[in-house]
Design an enzyme around this catalytic site. Sequence first.
Site, short mmCIF file in Angstrom:
data_model
loop_
_atom_site.label_atom_id
_atom_site.label_comp_id
_atom_site.label_asym_id
_atom_site.label_seq_id
_atom_site.Cartn_x
_atom_site.Cartn_y
_atom_site.Cartn_z
N ARG A 1 -32.00 0.18 23.71
CA ARG A 1 -31.37 1.37 24.30
C ARG A 1 -30.72 1.04 25.64
O ARG A 1 -30.94 -0.02 26.21
CB ARG A 1 -32.43 2.47 24.53
N LYS B 1 -36.35 0.60 30.94
CA LYS B 1 -37.76 0.21 30.95
C LYS B 1 -38.10 -0.62 32.18
O LYS B 1 -37.24 -1.09 32.92
CB LYS B 1 -38.11 -0.56 29.68
N HIS C 1 -43.39 3.72 35.09
CA HIS C 1 -44.77 3.86 34.60
C HIS C 1 -45.79 3.45 35.67
O HIS C 1 -46.66 2.62 35.43
CB HIS C 1 -44.98 3.02 33.32
N ARG D 1 -38.84 21.28 34.65
CA ARG D 1 -38.65 20.63 33.34
C ARG D 1 -37.82 19.36 33.51
O ARG D 1 -36.87 19.33 34.29
CB ARG D 1 -37.94 21.60 32.39
N ARG D 2 -38.20 18.32 32.79
CA ARG D 2 -37.47 17.06 32.89
C ARG D 2 -36.01 17.24 32.52
O ARG D 2 -35.69 17.93 31.55
CB ARG D 2 -38.11 16.01 31.98
N GLY E 1 -42.92 21.07 21.70
CA GLY E 1 -42.07 20.37 22.67
C GLY E 1 -40.97 19.56 22.00
O GLY E 1 -40.78 19.61 20.79
N ASP F 1 -50.31 23.45 19.33
CA ASP F 1 -49.87 23.32 20.70
C ASP F 1 -50.99 23.84 21.61
O ASP F 1 -52.16 23.82 21.22
CB ASP F 1 -48.53 24.03 20.94
N ASP G 1 -44.78 2.16 22.66
CA ASP G 1 -44.37 2.98 23.81
C ASP G 1 -42.85 3.06 23.98
O ASP G 1 -42.36 3.59 24.97
CB ASP G 1 -45.04 2.49 25.11
N HIS G 2 -42.11 2.51 23.02
CA HIS G 2 -40.64 2.61 23.08
C HIS G 2 -40.10 2.99 21.70
O HIS G 2 -39.12 2.41 21.22
CB HIS G 2 -40.01 1.32 23.61
#
Length: 373
Positions: free
Chosen positions: A18, A77, A96, A130-131, A203, A227, A319-320
């Site tokens: 990405r 990342k 992170h 919110r992001r 979400g 949820d 995690d990706h």
Amino acid sequence: MAAVTLHLRAETKPLEARAALTPTTVKKLIAKGFKIYVEDSPQSTFNINEYRQAGAIIVPAGSWKTAPRDRIIIGLKEMPETDTFPLVHEHIQFAHCYKDQAGWQNVLMRFIKGHGTLYDLEFLENDQGRRVAAFGFYAGFAGAALGVRDWAFKQTHSDDEDLPAVSPYPNEKALVKDVTKDYKEALATGARKPTVLIIGALGRCGSGAIDLLHKVGIPDANILKWDIKETSRGGPFDEIPQADIFINCIYLSKPIAPFTNMEKLNNPNRRLRTVVDVSADTTNPHNPIPIYTVATVFNKPTVLVPTTAGPKLSVISIDHLPSLLPREASEFFSHDLLPSLELLPQRKTAPVWVRAKKLFDRHCARVKRSSRL
């Protein structure tokens, strides 16, 4: 107002295809007066000529390290853990290091020593908290895809075989085609259609998971959408071992009771075969799925859960995950990030950037206190 110079660094995490900036967003930013350098990246889903045609200046991979200090370095990342040199630039990335993850202090110490700044993409938020941009939808989509593939694999293969390596797909259609094929082959063995329990179903991530499940033919009646309402009573939950696939999509912001544990899973009547931990808070001390300890990767997507009763159980903890669909995920994310990037000339006063800087300063202060600097 001084023009902003952005420098897109080449990703170094294995199989990360990405990009934080796509040729589409580069072209739009240049039209707004930005100057943009793009590193030549052999692993990016985007061809370097796409960036060149968008107006970017192409530079060698890793050249950000010696770039002028007025450039803002943008990437996705984290950098290699083996890198320890001080960071002198302003950086925009996922680092992170704000939730006490393993090695978080070392990451921030590099910024402290170099007098650099981190604007963490995970914590860029609008006025409503919110992001502004997240990969959640495609994380859920890709996680569900691998979850169905692993469940199907278990129906058609012996227990001494594990789901083989996967690699990024050119587009969503190709991924859906592969998963649908595996799913139909599993049903042909006589397996019943799986029940899938999703926590965090409302979400971005949950909606992506549901979208994939629908597209490969899993009936909506077989998808349990949980949820906050359903989890408010606190775990561990008896319903999880009785689902065939469990997908965790919650964003962990504070300690919570575990959703499941080994005691619940060591049950001869357990149906659960596959856990997809999209959140992959593997090193977080409050991981709500404390049944595994390693993050998995595309080359080896599953890890075995050491159960003593019931059928074989595996966890997918990549995690990706959005890298499985790097082009679509990048376009989706970069499009949402663009309005905030356009505010970079006003980053000293624009709330989205001011908040990110304050958060960085707060966590740096924690490091300084703990190391008595």
